[in-house]
Design an enzyme around this catalytic site. Structure first.
Site, short mmCIF file in Angstrom:
data_model
loop_
_atom_site.label_atom_id
_atom_site.label_comp_id
_atom_site.label_asym_id
_atom_site.label_seq_id
_atom_site.Cartn_x
_atom_site.Cartn_y
_atom_site.Cartn_z
N ASP A 114 4.20 9.56 0.27
CA ASP A 114 3.76 8.71 -0.80
C ASP A 114 2.65 10.19 -1.19
O ASP A 114 2.03 9.64 -2.34
CB ASP A 114 2.15 7.67 -0.30
CG ASP A 114 1.70 8.21 1.01
OD1 ASP A 114 1.73 8.74 1.52
OD2 ASP A 114 1.45 7.19 1.55
N HIS A 161 -8.47 6.88 2.03
CA HIS A 161 -7.04 7.82 3.14
C HIS A 161 -6.80 8.83 3.56
O HIS A 161 -6.39 8.85 4.90
CB HIS A 161 -5.61 7.43 3.09
CG HIS A 161 -5.47 5.71 2.77
ND1 HIS A 161 -6.16 4.70 3.74
CD2 HIS A 161 -5.46 5.53 1.46
CE1 HIS A 161 -5.66 3.62 2.60
NE2 HIS A 161 -5.88 3.56 1.78
N ASP A 292 -7.43 -2.65 -6.25
CA ASP A 292 -5.43 -2.95 -6.35
C ASP A 292 -5.81 -4.67 -5.73
O ASP A 292 -5.06 -4.72 -5.16
CB ASP A 292 -4.71 -2.28 -5.21
CG ASP A 292 -6.04 -1.37 -4.48
OD1 ASP A 292 -7.17 -1.91 -4.14
OD2 ASP A 292 -4.93 -0.63 -3.22
N TYR A 331 -3.51 -0.11 -9.38
CA TYR A 331 -2.47 -0.01 -9.77
C TYR A 331 -1.32 -0.38 -11.27
O TYR A 331 -0.59 -0.32 -11.69
CB TYR A 331 -0.96 0.54 -8.78
CG TYR A 331 -1.49 0.75 -8.00
CD1 TYR A 331 -1.97 2.68 -7.98
CD2 TYR A 331 -1.85 0.26 -6.44
CE1 TYR A 331 -2.23 3.41 -6.03
CE2 TYR A 331 -2.77 1.26 -5.42
CZ TYR A 331 -2.69 2.02 -5.66
OH TYR A 331 -3.23 3.12 -4.98
#
Length: 369
Positions: A114, A161, A292, A331
């Protein structure tokens, strides 16, 4: 809601910055949609200040991140790999072929799956991080006697993250951690609130031992749901984890199942977020506004509406502290742009104006999407 006359809004923007933010592989082109919709409503012109995006230096990036990790992301030539177990820090040269060295470095630093490498990655991470740091400096440099609440917004930041030495979850470096460290130069205590669908694990890890930074994450929680890919004993974002050492009870996790709606989010604001704020009494707030969790996001986990989550974001800003606001996931790019434009609009022109925003302004590139 607090009157916009009692606020000073700084918005991070430049056309060059938008182009760099557009490069993120998980959200290619999203930044342009966000800034185009905001421009088409004439909001940039109405901001009290435009915060000039800037590039973070290596010294700024390594205020938190590992030096070899940053050197690799910046394409510096002195990063090597050792195939010896007792030299696993990469300080010695490897006997492996060059292509294998690069592959192992990519694996070590998380540049796979990712978080693929891409042309312009070095400039991208410097711009995102440097701009969040600039937003933090906007808040720390304000006149202490100024009776207006200071709010700084970087919609293209919020990469929660990224770890100290590894990319993760579409996040290459953790601009939020760097922004909090900058805020701590003036503000003794900072509260971090994360509304993204996914657990703010990178920020939590950075401050797990601190009693000066309270981290609170509202997120989808389940075994195997990102970032719980390692299937740890409690799982990432489990409500039982509340910090370590001096940081005990300075970490709050609100792990939720699928289907979160506006009513439930408002209940969390009332029963968890606001009481934590009142108990901790931070001098500054950092708010991550991932999009999201919106109902039309392709993750299809939560059922939040644009006005539902924006009202919670605005209520948190209404706590009245110097506030650094960043973006995050999202997204369905059109809905992410709608959300962030609405938040900025209500801060600047008020709800009575934004409620009349039924049509996309003519001349906007957004309308062609």
């Amino acid at each position: 809601m607090m009157s916009n006359k009692r606020r000073q809004i700084g918005y991070a923007y430049s056309p060059e910055y938008t182009k760099l933010a557009d490069l993120l592989p998980s959200n290619i082109g999203r930044a342009s949609l966000v800034d185009d919709l905001i421009r088409s409503h004439d909001l940039i012109a109405q901001c009290h200040d435009i915060i000039s995006p800037c590039f973070a230096s290596k010294d700024q990036l390594t205020a938190y991140h590992d030096s070899k990790f940053i050197s690799y992301l910046l394409n510096e030539e002195d990063v090597t790999y050792s195939d010896s177990e007792d030299e696993s820090d990469g300080s010695a040269h490897s006997s492996l072929p060059n292509e294998d060295v690069d592959r192992r470095l990519q694996e070590r630093f998380g540049l796979e799956f990712d978080c693929p490498g891409f042309d312009g990655l070095d400039k991208y991470i410097q711009a995102i991080s440097g701009t969040t740091i600039a937003c933090a400096r906007y808040l720390t440099s304000r006149n202490a006697n100024n009776d207006k609440q200071q709010v700084a917004i970087n919609w293209h930041g919020g990469r929660h993250h990224a770890r100290k030495d590894k990319c993760s979850g579409f996040c290459y470096v953790n601009d939020i951690v760097l922004g909090i460290l900058e805020l701590r130069k003036r503000f003794e205590t900072v509260m971090y609130i994360d509304l993204d669908l996914h657990h703010g694990d990178g920020v939590e890890t950075a401050f797990a031992y601190s009693n000066k930074v309270l981290t609170l994450s509202v997120h989808r929680y389940d075994r195997g749901f990102f970032p719980d890919i390692l299937l740890r004993v409690l799982g990432s974002g489990n409500s039982k984890f509340c910090g370590k050492g001096r940081g005990q009870n300075y970490t709050i996790n609100v792990g939720l199942r699928a289907g979160l709606n506006d009513t439930s989010l408002r209940r969390i604001l009332r029963d968890v977020i606001r009481p934590a704020f009142e108990r901790f009494q931070p001098e500054a707030v950092v708010l991550q506004c991932g999009a999201d969790g919106l109902a039309r996001d392709p993750t299809k986990e939560w059922n939040l509406s644009i006005r539902g989550i924006s009202s919670v974001i605005l209520d948190i800003i209404d706590f009245g502290k110097p506030t650094l606001v960043v973006g995050g996931g999202g997204y369905n790019h059109l809905d992410a742009a709608r959300l962030w434009c609405l938040v900025l609009g209500e801060l600047l022109v008020g709800k009575e104006v934004t409620e009349k925003w039924d049509m996309i302004p003519e001349g906007s590139n957004f309308i062609h999407k």
